[in-house]
Write a protein that holds these residues in place. Structure first.
Motif, PDB file in Angstrom:
ATOM      1  N   PRO A 184       0.833  -1.208   0.000  1.00  0.00           N
ATOM      2  CA  PRO A 184       0.000   0.000   0.000  1.00  0.00           C
ATOM      3  C   PRO A 184       0.868   1.260   0.000  1.00  0.00           C
ATOM      4  O   PRO A 184       1.909   1.308   0.667  1.00  0.00           O
ATOM      5  N   GLY A 185       0.445   2.251  -0.754  1.00  0.00           N
ATOM      6  CA  GLY A 185       1.175   3.504  -0.787  1.00  0.00           C
ATOM      7  C   GLY A 185       0.731   4.480   0.280  1.00  0.00           C
ATOM      8  O   GLY A 185       1.330   5.553   0.437  1.00  0.00           O
ATOM      9  N   ASN A 186      -0.313   4.123   1.003  1.00  0.00           N
ATOM     10  CA  ASN A 186      -0.864   4.999   2.036  1.00  0.00           C
ATOM     11  C   ASN A 186       0.108   5.111   3.209  1.00  0.00           C
ATOM     12  O   ASN A 186       0.413   4.120   3.876  1.00  0.00           O
ATOM     13  N   ASP A 187       0.589   6.333   3.495  1.00  0.00           N
ATOM     14  CA  ASP A 187       1.543   6.536   4.586  1.00  0.00           C
ATOM     15  C   ASP A 187       0.939   6.236   5.953  1.00  0.00           C
ATOM     16  O   ASP A 187       1.669   6.054   6.931  1.00  0.00           O
ATOM     17  N   LYS A 194       7.005   4.198   3.391  1.00  0.00           N
ATOM     18  CA  LYS A 194       7.764   5.254   4.066  1.00  0.00           C
ATOM     19  C   LYS A 194       8.283   4.758   5.416  1.00  0.00           C
ATOM     20  O   LYS A 194       9.438   5.011   5.778  1.00  0.00           O
ATOM     21  N   THR A 195       7.445   4.026   6.153  1.00  0.00           N
ATOM     22  CA  THR A 195       7.862   3.469   7.440  1.00  0.00           C
ATOM     23  C   THR A 195       8.969   2.434   7.251  1.00  0.00           C
ATOM     24  O   THR A 195       9.947   2.407   8.008  1.00  0.00           O
ATOM     25  N   ARG A 196       8.831   1.582   6.240  1.00  0.00           N
ATOM     26  CA  ARG A 196       9.856   0.577   5.964  1.00  0.00           C
ATOM     27  C   ARG A 196      11.190   1.238   5.617  1.00  0.00           C
ATOM     28  O   ARG A 196      12.262   0.782   6.043  1.00  0.00           O
ATOM     29  N   LEU A 197      11.128   2.323   4.840  1.00  0.00           N
ATOM     30  CA  LEU A 197      12.351   3.029   4.472  1.00  0.00           C
ATOM     31  C   LEU A 197      12.999   3.649   5.706  1.00  0.00           C
ATOM     32  O   LEU A 197      14.226   3.588   5.869  1.00  0.00           O
ATOM     33  N   GLU A 198      12.187   4.219   6.572  1.00  0.00           N
ATOM     34  CA  GLU A 198      12.711   4.811   7.802  1.00  0.00           C
ATOM     35  C   GLU A 198      13.372   3.744   8.677  1.00  0.00           C
ATOM     36  O   GLU A 198      14.449   3.981   9.267  1.00  0.00           O
ATOM     37  N   GLU A 199      12.753   2.584   8.768  1.00  0.00           N
ATOM     38  CA  GLU A 199      13.322   1.500   9.573  1.00  0.00           C
ATOM     39  C   GLU A 199      14.651   1.024   8.995  1.00  0.00           C
ATOM     40  O   GLU A 199      15.603   0.741   9.735  1.00  0.00           O
ATOM     41  N   LEU A 200      14.721   0.942   7.678  1.00  0.00           N
ATOM     42  CA  LEU A 200      15.947   0.470   7.042  1.00  0.00           C
ATOM     43  C   LEU A 200      17.083   1.485   7.184  1.00  0.00           C
ATOM     44  O   LEU A 200      18.241   1.118   7.421  1.00  0.00           O
ATOM     45  N   LYS A 202      17.188   3.749   9.525  1.00  0.00           N
ATOM     46  CA  LYS A 202      17.334   4.077  10.953  1.00  0.00           C
ATOM     47  C   LYS A 202      17.331   5.585  11.212  1.00  0.00           C
ATOM     48  O   LYS A 202      17.976   6.085  12.140  1.00  0.00           O
ATOM     49  N   CYS A 203      16.606   6.307  10.357  1.00  0.00           N
ATOM     50  CA  CYS A 203      16.420   7.744  10.542  1.00  0.00           C
ATOM     51  C   CYS A 203      15.278   8.185   9.622  1.00  0.00           C
ATOM     52  O   CYS A 203      14.845   7.426   8.748  1.00  0.00           O
ATOM     53  N   GLU A 204      14.793   9.395   9.838  1.00  0.00           N
ATOM     54  CA  GLU A 204      13.708   9.905   9.001  1.00  0.00           C
ATOM     55  C   GLU A 204      14.194  10.074   7.564  1.00  0.00           C
ATOM     56  O   GLU A 204      15.236  10.688   7.327  1.00  0.00           O
ATOM     57  N   PRO A 205      13.456   9.529   6.596  1.00  0.00           N
ATOM     58  CA  PRO A 205      13.878   9.633   5.197  1.00  0.00           C
ATOM     59  C   PRO A 205      13.526  11.001   4.593  1.00  0.00           C
ATOM     60  O   PRO A 205      12.657  11.125   3.738  1.00  0.00           O
ATOM     61  N   THR A 206      14.212  12.035   5.050  1.00  0.00           N
ATOM     62  CA  THR A 206      13.954  13.374   4.545  1.00  0.00           C
ATOM     63  C   THR A 206      14.352  13.475   3.075  1.00  0.00           C
ATOM     64  O   THR A 206      15.126  12.652   2.559  1.00  0.00           O
TER      65      THR A 206
END
Length: 248
Positions: A184-187, A194-200, A202-206
């Motif tokens: 799902p693309g829903n944040d 987006k959450t998976r990217l942040e977890e990988l 280990k910081c906010e994906p700005t």
């Protein structure tokens, strides 16, 4: 060559910010991906974005609002597919960007490639044809504008899938990342991309962090093998080939 870019926000093709002389373009991660694909021996073999940063006017950036404000006359007959999701909107956007890119080419007397970025994010219940509908609508809009060097850049479901694929491939070259396109693309989803990217990471994906990952080569287009990315690359290759006779 001039690169005309229009996206949805800072985390895709970029944004602009004021500076002492007016404003400057701040490339997002997707802009650096475009740049990396063009900065190859069989194409430009130089960085358009680095040139822009050093004062060359090689990039024309339009925000989503800028694009919406364009009012180039449309043909009397403008095709519409009532069964395609948002087809008229995306087709009209690509048409306006194509006409704008044409005007830039005439004004600068240079070759132009235009890239229109749109996510195809939705939920798991979204129709499987959602991505294809947006992709084909953008391509059709460029064709109707008679601008052959227009490129639809449409991740499935959103740009984080491409970023995640590249990062996961660096960890394990043989990993199958195809499942990312069905997420799902829903944040708001607890397991959003987006959450998976942040977890990988280990910081906010700005936007700044993602852009630097691509610019520095930590994320490489060569590691992204998702079908939506392959479709984008094919369109970029075609657009460059259409424009390149005037580049030499």
């Amino acid at each position: 060559m001039i690169l005309v870019l229009s996206g949805e926000g800072p985390t895709d093709l970029g944004t602009r910010r004021p500076n002492p002389t007016g404003w400057e373009f701040v490339p997002g991660p997707m802009a650096w991906i475009v740049d990396g694909l063009l900065n190859r021996p069989d194409k430009l073999d130089c960085s358009i974005l680095e040139g822009q940063a050093h004062g060359y006017e090689w990039v024309c950036f339009l925000s989503e609002a800028d694009l919406g404000a364009l009012r180039f006359p449309r043909p009397r007959f403008f095709p519409h597919d009532p069964l395609a999701f948002g087809s008229q909107f995306h087709r009209a956007s690509a048409y306006q960007l194509g006409k704008y890119a044409q005007s830039v080419g005439v004004e600068r007397n240079d070759a132009v490639v235009a890239v229109l970025f749109r996510d195809s994010d939705g939920t798991n219940s979204a129709p499987n044809t959602l991505w294809r509908s947006i992709f084909e609508s953008i391509r059709a809009g460029f064709l109707i504008s008679e601008f052959p060097s227009g490129v639809p850049m449409v991740p499935r479901p959103k740009s984080e899938a491409w970023m995640l694929c590249a990062l996961l491939k660096r960890e394990d070259e043989g990993r199958d990342c195809g499942w990312l396109e069905d997420e799902p693309g829903n944040d708001a989803s607890p397991k959003s991309l987006k959450t998976r990217l942040e977890e990988l990471l280990k910081c906010e994906p700005t936007a700044e962090h993602q852009a630097e990952l691509v610019r520095s080569g930590q994320i490489s287009p060569d590691d992204i093998d998702l079908p939506s990315f392959i479709a984008f690359c094919a369109e970029l290759d075609r657009a460059y080939a259409d424009a390149s006779p005037t580049v030499q």
